[in-house]
Design a protein around this motif. Structure first.
Motif, PDB file in Angstrom:
ATOM      1  N   ILE A  84      -3.936   4.410   9.267  1.00  0.00           N
ATOM      2  CA  ILE A  84      -4.537   3.035   8.639  1.00  0.00           C
ATOM      3  C   ILE A  84      -5.175   2.436   9.847  1.00  0.00           C
ATOM      4  O   ILE A  84      -4.478   1.474  10.491  1.00  0.00           O
TER       5      ILE A  84
ATOM      6  N   ILE B 240      -6.974   7.666   0.924  1.00  0.00           N
ATOM      7  CA  ILE B 240      -6.133   8.469   1.774  1.00  0.00           C
ATOM      8  C   ILE B 240      -5.780   9.649   1.389  1.00  0.00           C
ATOM      9  O   ILE B 240      -5.441  10.645   1.943  1.00  0.00           O
TER      10      ILE B 240
ATOM     11  N   LEU C  82       0.896  -1.250  -0.045  1.00  0.00           N
ATOM     12  CA  LEU C  82      -0.178   0.129  -0.064  1.00  0.00           C
ATOM     13  C   LEU C  82       0.913   1.208  -0.115  1.00  0.00           C
ATOM     14  O   LEU C  82       0.589   2.337  -0.800  1.00  0.00           O
ATOM     15  N   GLY C  83       1.913   1.291   0.868  1.00  0.00           N
ATOM     16  CA  GLY C  83       2.716   2.517   1.114  1.00  0.00           C
ATOM     17  C   GLY C  83       3.386   2.861  -0.314  1.00  0.00           C
ATOM     18  O   GLY C  83       3.230   4.010  -0.715  1.00  0.00           O
TER      19      GLY C  83
ATOM     20  N   ILE D 208       1.316   4.553   7.381  1.00  0.00           N
ATOM     21  CA  ILE D 208       0.821   2.924   6.799  1.00  0.00           C
ATOM     22  C   ILE D 208       1.481   1.683   7.475  1.00  0.00           C
ATOM     23  O   ILE D 208       1.294   0.804   7.567  1.00  0.00           O
TER      24      ILE D 208
END
Length: 227
Positions: A131, A205, A16-17, A81
């Motif tokens: 998160i 985000i 995700l990051g 994250i």
């Protein structure tokens, strides 16, 4: 909405990051990518890769955040994250898992946020995005330690939002299952099309990190895809 903003992304080398950092850069933001893994890129005017950072250590978190603010001259947003996951029942599990989940999910966000706040207070549009987890709203079997730690992230989000209302907007996204290679390997019979893609989650985000989210703070926003 992100042009020229300076954003710190923790856990930036993860599934995700990495997506969040790439999209933010593509939209004109300057990104400090913080991760426990070693740095991969040389510093530029747009990207600062800060590797080898243990965010469970408050001193290391502060050094990384201060370095990012010094490199870019400002800090507008922190996206927390960095974290971890463990599936383990309460009775048959290891009590140390609870401490590990707290350290990876709560302590990392706490240390990064505490280090970032003094810099964020100088920004006219300061943001923190955490998160959380949709599964932390009601823990299922085997999810006790993880859900408890992510519930801690939810409470941290609410507390920071209340403490800095009008100065820093603090929110959290609560994803269900994210469509990553690791999750596909651990659940090979699942319907992946129902999961939330990293790109979909990144959009939410980065909305919360943008000027468009100026009226949103203290929110825990479910991002559950089609589950």
């Amino acid at each position: 909405m992100l042009q020229e903003k300076t954003i710190v992304v923790t856990g930036a080398s993860g599934a995700l990051g990495k997506v969040v950092a790439e999209i933010a850069l593509a939209r004109g933001a300057r990104v400090a990518a913080v991760d426990y893994a070693a740095a991969q890129a040389a510093p530029t005017s747009q990207l600062l890769d800060l590797g080898g950072v243990d965010l469970t250590d408050a001193a290391q978190a502060k050094q990384a955040i201060d370095t990012a603010a010094s490199h870019f001259g400002r800090l507008d947003a922190l996206i927390n994250i960095a974290g971890g996951f463990a599936f383990e029942t309460v009775e048959g599990g290891d009590p140390r898992t609870w401490a590990r989940m707290y350290a990876l999910n709560v302590t990392t966000a706490l240390n990064a946020s505490r280090a970032a706040v003094p810099h964020l207070l100088s920004s006219p549009a300061a943001r923190i995005v955490n998160i959380g987890a949709f599964g932390a709203l009601h823990a299922a079997s085997g999810m006790g330690a993880y859900a408890a730690s992510k519930s801690g992230v939810h409470r941290l989000t609410e507390a920071l939002a209340a403490e800095h209302k009008g100065r820093i907007a603090v929110n959290a996204v609560l994803p269900s299952i994210i469509d990553t290679n690791a999750n596909r390997e651990s659940m090979p019979k699942a319907d992946f099309s129902r999961w939330v893609s990293p790109q979909e989650l990144a959009e939410v985000i980065l909305f919360l990190a943008s000027d468009a989210a100026s009226a949103v703070t203290g929110a825990l926003i479910p991002v559950t895809g089609r589950v």
